[in-house]
Every structure is written in C-alpha cells, then in structure tokens.
Design a protein around this motif. Sequence first.
Motif, PDB file in Angstrom:
ATOM      1  N   CYS A   1      41.189  45.561  51.140  1.00 47.27           N
ATOM      2  CA  CYS A   1      40.092  45.221  50.233  1.00 47.27           C
ATOM      3  C   CYS A   1      38.781  45.817  50.737  1.00 47.27           C
ATOM      4  O   CYS A   1      37.700  45.449  50.275  1.00 47.27           O
ATOM      5  CB  CYS A   1      39.967  43.701  50.121  1.00 47.27           C
ATOM      6  SG  CYS A   1      39.846  43.096  48.417  1.00 47.27           S
TER       7      CYS A   1
ATOM      8  N   PHE B   1      37.300  41.935  55.928  1.00 48.92           N
ATOM      9  CA  PHE B   1      36.600  42.887  55.065  1.00 48.92           C
ATOM     10  C   PHE B   1      35.674  43.812  55.856  1.00 48.92           C
ATOM     11  O   PHE B   1      34.943  43.381  56.749  1.00 48.92           O
ATOM     12  CB  PHE B   1      35.776  42.135  54.021  1.00 48.92           C
ATOM     13  CG  PHE B   1      34.948  43.027  53.141  1.00 48.92           C
ATOM     14  CD1 PHE B   1      35.521  43.701  52.074  1.00 48.92           C
ATOM     15  CD2 PHE B   1      33.589  43.213  53.403  1.00 48.92           C
ATOM     16  CE1 PHE B   1      34.760  44.532  51.261  1.00 48.92           C
ATOM     17  CE2 PHE B   1      32.821  44.039  52.595  1.00 48.92           C
ATOM     18  CZ  PHE B   1      33.405  44.706  51.524  1.00 48.92           C
TER      19      PHE B   1
ATOM     20  N   ASP C   1      38.111  38.125  51.838  1.00 45.05           N
ATOM     21  CA  ASP C   1      38.921  38.869  52.816  1.00 45.05           C
ATOM     22  C   ASP C   1      38.371  38.634  54.216  1.00 45.05           C
ATOM     23  O   ASP C   1      37.269  39.084  54.542  1.00 45.05           O
ATOM     24  CB  ASP C   1      38.881  40.360  52.488  1.00 45.05           C
ATOM     25  CG  ASP C   1      39.741  41.193  53.424  1.00 45.05           C
ATOM     26  OD1 ASP C   1      40.328  40.638  54.367  1.00 45.05           O
ATOM     27  OD2 ASP C   1      39.818  42.420  53.215  1.00 45.05           O
TER      28      ASP C   1
ATOM     29  N   CYS D   1      36.726  41.682  46.312  1.00 45.51           N
ATOM     30  CA  CYS D   1      36.729  42.169  47.698  1.00 45.51           C
ATOM     31  C   CYS D   1      35.375  41.969  48.359  1.00 45.51           C
ATOM     32  O   CYS D   1      34.402  42.679  48.050  1.00 45.51           O
ATOM     33  CB  CYS D   1      37.112  43.647  47.725  1.00 45.51           C
ATOM     34  SG  CYS D   1      38.802  43.992  47.175  1.00 45.51           S
TER      35      CYS D   1
ATOM     36  N   TYR E   1      43.878  46.593  46.840  1.00 47.40           N
ATOM     37  CA  TYR E   1      43.973  45.470  45.897  1.00 47.40           C
ATOM     38  C   TYR E   1      44.452  45.980  44.546  1.00 47.40           C
ATOM     39  O   TYR E   1      45.363  45.408  43.934  1.00 47.40           O
ATOM     40  CB  TYR E   1      42.581  44.833  45.784  1.00 47.40           C
ATOM     41  CG  TYR E   1      42.474  43.641  44.860  1.00 47.40           C
ATOM     42  CD1 TYR E   1      42.362  42.351  45.365  1.00 47.40           C
ATOM     43  CD2 TYR E   1      42.434  43.795  43.466  1.00 47.40           C
ATOM     44  CE1 TYR E   1      42.229  41.253  44.528  1.00 47.40           C
ATOM     45  CE2 TYR E   1      42.312  42.709  42.619  1.00 47.40           C
ATOM     46  CZ  TYR E   1      42.207  41.442  43.153  1.00 47.40           C
ATOM     47  OH  TYR E   1      42.083  40.362  42.320  1.00 47.40           O
TER      48      TYR E   1
ATOM     49  N   PRO F   1      43.704  39.410  49.226  1.00 47.42           N
ATOM     50  CA  PRO F   1      43.641  40.045  50.553  1.00 47.42           C
ATOM     51  C   PRO F   1      43.954  39.108  51.706  1.00 47.42           C
ATOM     52  O   PRO F   1      44.301  39.561  52.800  1.00 47.42           O
ATOM     53  CB  PRO F   1      42.192  40.550  50.625  1.00 47.42           C
ATOM     54  CG  PRO F   1      41.441  39.688  49.669  1.00 47.42           C
ATOM     55  CD  PRO F   1      42.396  39.365  48.556  1.00 47.42           C
TER      56      PRO F   1
END
Length: 251
Positions: A109, A125, A122, A117, A196, A208
């Motif tokens: 993501c 991330f 996430d 995202c 994703y 995620p």
Amino acid sequence: MRTRMLPLTSAACAAALLGAAALPASADGPGSGPASRSGTGNGNGTGGASGQEPEAAGVTAAELLAEVRACSRVSRGRYRTDSGSAKATVPVCGTEDAVFWKADMDIDCDGRRTKACNRKTDPYFLPETAFQSSRGEPLDSAALPHVVVPGPSKVWDYRKSGLTGGSVVAVVYRDRVRYGVIGDTGPTNIIGEASYAMAKTLGIDPDPATGGAESGVTYIAFKDSRVSPIESRAKARSRGQQLAREFVGRS
C-alpha cells in the motif's frame, strides 16, 4: 518497499509453505524449464467497487499455468514468502521471454496517500515507491495494479532478467488473470507482494493489514516489455494480452 513482518499463525505458516512448495521437483535446478515463450492472461480494466473486471476473450489462467509447470531456475537461491517463514522455498524461474515465481500475495500500500493506503490503514506504510509516475510522483497503490519484486541481491537481480519499473506482469490467481506493471521493490530475501489495486482486481482481500493470499499466486514478468507511462493500466493490459498470446503460441 516494505519489510513484511506481520505475524502468522502456525496454520497460516504451514499453508504458505505448502503453497510455495507446490513447484515441481524440477524447480531445484536449471535446464528443465519450458520452451522459450512468454505469457499473460485475461483482461485488466478499471475495476469497480467489487474488484471485478471485464474478462478479455483471450488467454486463460489454465493456458498460462500450463506454460509454467516446470521451472528452469534463474535465481541462485530461493526466497521466503514472509520474514517469519521458516524456510526459503520459492525460486525465480525463467524462459527466454519471461521470468515467473509462485508464491503468496502480501499487500503493498506504499506510495501516494489515499483513503485506502495511509499510516492508519497500513502499519508499514511508506510514502514512496521505488519507481515513480510520469509526473515524478510515488505510484498510487490503491489505483494502479502493480507487483513488487525483491531488491537486487546475489540471489537474483531483476534488472539482469530484462525487467525494470513499468515492465508488464501477468498475475494468475485461481481462474483469474490480471495485468499490471512492476511498480516497487521490496526486501532482498522475500518474494510475493502486489499492490492493493492488483489484489482487488483478483478478488483477493486488499486490506494491507489483514488481507492478501497465503498461497496459489503465480507472477509472470515479461522481459523487455516496459510500458510508458508506468501508470497507464490500459497500456499494461493491451501489451499483456499481446504477450500472453505469444506466450501460449497463439500468434
């Protein structure tokens, strides 16, 4: 560009290992692979809320999988599917025109911050991707179907296999084939990750943090197939369909 460290239950680990180990015995060494052809599959369009996309009247998942039954290994070793995997079980295999691997799917993501995202959705991330859009911006993992390849290492360097950001990839899951591009790189010892958007088009849970598929995903990356701009889903789909037909000997 995540380091995947989400915990797996013992049952999930076993399922992931069994799925990755499903390659034939010929995966242990080079020289036993299929004839030199390249592959891909059915359509990859814009996608709706359900993740469904219209199927093109083209190469099927079964046809593609028939072309990657045997493995002529191009990687020097094997990859783990997750950081917690007990063993490295997944080789990268090749033909004259493509490379492929059979693994799980973790959800990437990273890149542009979106509703789907971000740091809240996430836990791993990152606001960038290894490859950028034609505007010099991080890719949008929530909108662009793309695949993550391991960063270059002694095990395998994707660049030496004729791949780069924007190279066309076909992803097969169950009876579905979807097209995308190489859009990001990941840990040098782990394989089996896609965006994703790619997961959603395949009917895989794209969350995620909790989504993905534990096994049964085949990735076919076509050599020297870069499309531009990298964010064009239509170009990836069109080029992928053409390469798929060539791969299974239809053209």
